[in-house]
Write an enzyme that holds these catalytic residues in place. Sequence first.
Site, mmCIF file in Angstrom:
data_model
loop_
_atom_site.group_PDB
_atom_site.id
_atom_site.type_symbol
_atom_site.label_atom_id
_atom_site.label_comp_id
_atom_site.label_asym_id
_atom_site.label_seq_id
_atom_site.Cartn_x
_atom_site.Cartn_y
_atom_site.Cartn_z
ATOM 1 N N GLY A 131 25.302 -19.956 -14.020
ATOM 2 C CA GLY A 131 24.482 -19.451 -12.916
ATOM 3 C C GLY A 131 24.768 -17.985 -12.638
ATOM 4 N N ASN A 132 24.393 -17.522 -11.458
ATOM 5 C CA ASN A 132 24.728 -16.143 -11.066
ATOM 6 C C ASN A 132 24.926 -16.066 -9.550
ATOM 7 O OD1 ASN A 132 22.100 -15.364 -9.784
ATOM 8 N ND2 ASN A 132 21.347 -15.834 -11.842
#
Length: 411
Positions: free
Chosen positions: A208-209
């Site tokens: 993810g981020n």
Amino acid sequence: MLKGKHIILGISGGIAAYKSVFLLRLLVKEGAEVQVVITPNGKEFITPVTLSSLSQNPVICDFFTANTGEWHSHVSLGLWADLMVVAPATASTMAKMATGVADNMLVTTYLSAKEHVMAAPAMDLDMWAHPSTQRNIEQLRRDGVEIIMPGSGELASGLSGKGRMAEPEEIVRRIKEYFSRSRDMEGMKVMITAGPTCERMDPVRYIGNYSSGKMGFALAEECAARGAEVILVAGPVSLATENPAIRRVDVESAVEMCEAAEKAFADADVAIFAAAVADYRPAETAETKIKRENADEMTVRMVRNPDIAARCGMAKRAHQTTVGFALETDNERLNAAHKLEKKNLDMVVMNSLRDNGAGFRTDTNRITIFGRGGSVTEYPLKSKREVARDIVDAMLLQRRGADATADLSDN
Ligand code: CTP
């Protein structure tokens, strides 16, 4: 222009309260219906008789009218209003508004106000500069309050500096500006992508981020507040939407986001791509949890995700406007301008990770907007809600420019 508008004028206890008389006079002259709510200290500076004579309405100060026992309902007042303006907003009143200390009618009404709230601070320069005041202002901004900044000049204390309440004419100008933009997206359909995407590796892990989704959600609220019908395609975030005109579609991965965004885009007038979409996803998703092997390294093969902004850009029709974001760490301007072309966008909003207070997980942002015609506009550091307002203003201006060009070519 303000004819029939219901405005609550909140007056707190500062010497600038005398200016509120002029403000009230101007509002009434413009055709607004004004209900004054004053704090007990406010009454020490300006008499309710003056205010009620000008507004043609009894001034509300206490929860009850002593002799009749009548109860003033802050809830119905909050529902009645199209706008609440607190002027002057003293340091103390702002602190109460920021923390919800509802010990007078003004703050209680503020907590019940459903519509937009503006505050025009007024105080001495040291009080203005104090970290506590600045913290409260920041909190109010985050809560969606529009701050009408004080000017610099001679103060009641005899000192000179920042803290002087904005002039009544300036406050009226801001109020008119608010009402003129308040429903300027009526009838428009807007699609917004927001938040991160999560690219699954196995049932317990993903790539993810750091995107929080705050910018995209602020944009959705801004568009909905201005009358647009909004479809918000959101990656996994822990945010809630407030305006019922926002239809939210929750997705997890870039592929899911792409599918939902393209579907909504077909019917949209405007698309804003605020999501931080993962460019790649693991080539394989394991059905069961990947076990630690007896090895020091692990390789995950990744494959490209669809570029949602570029795909919509390709499919774009003449009446559609697309806005992309660019978060850069270097060569900001060149990269932003390149993105405009590559994804066939009408506008790119660039924020640099080099700026303090801009980017992921912050409540503020500093942006530069690149327009199709080569325009570049830089903005100062603002709350994400204020930034959303600037982006929407710029987008509508760009659309009007495109319409004007189309009109010219039609003739
Ligand atoms: N975007 C998108 N779909 C993707 C990647 C990006 O819709 N798969 C959108 C983002 O929402 C943003 C804009 O495109 O509005 C810019 O994203 P960015 O990741 O910075 O651009 P890239 O084209 O991926 O370029 P680079 O990786 O070189 O920065």
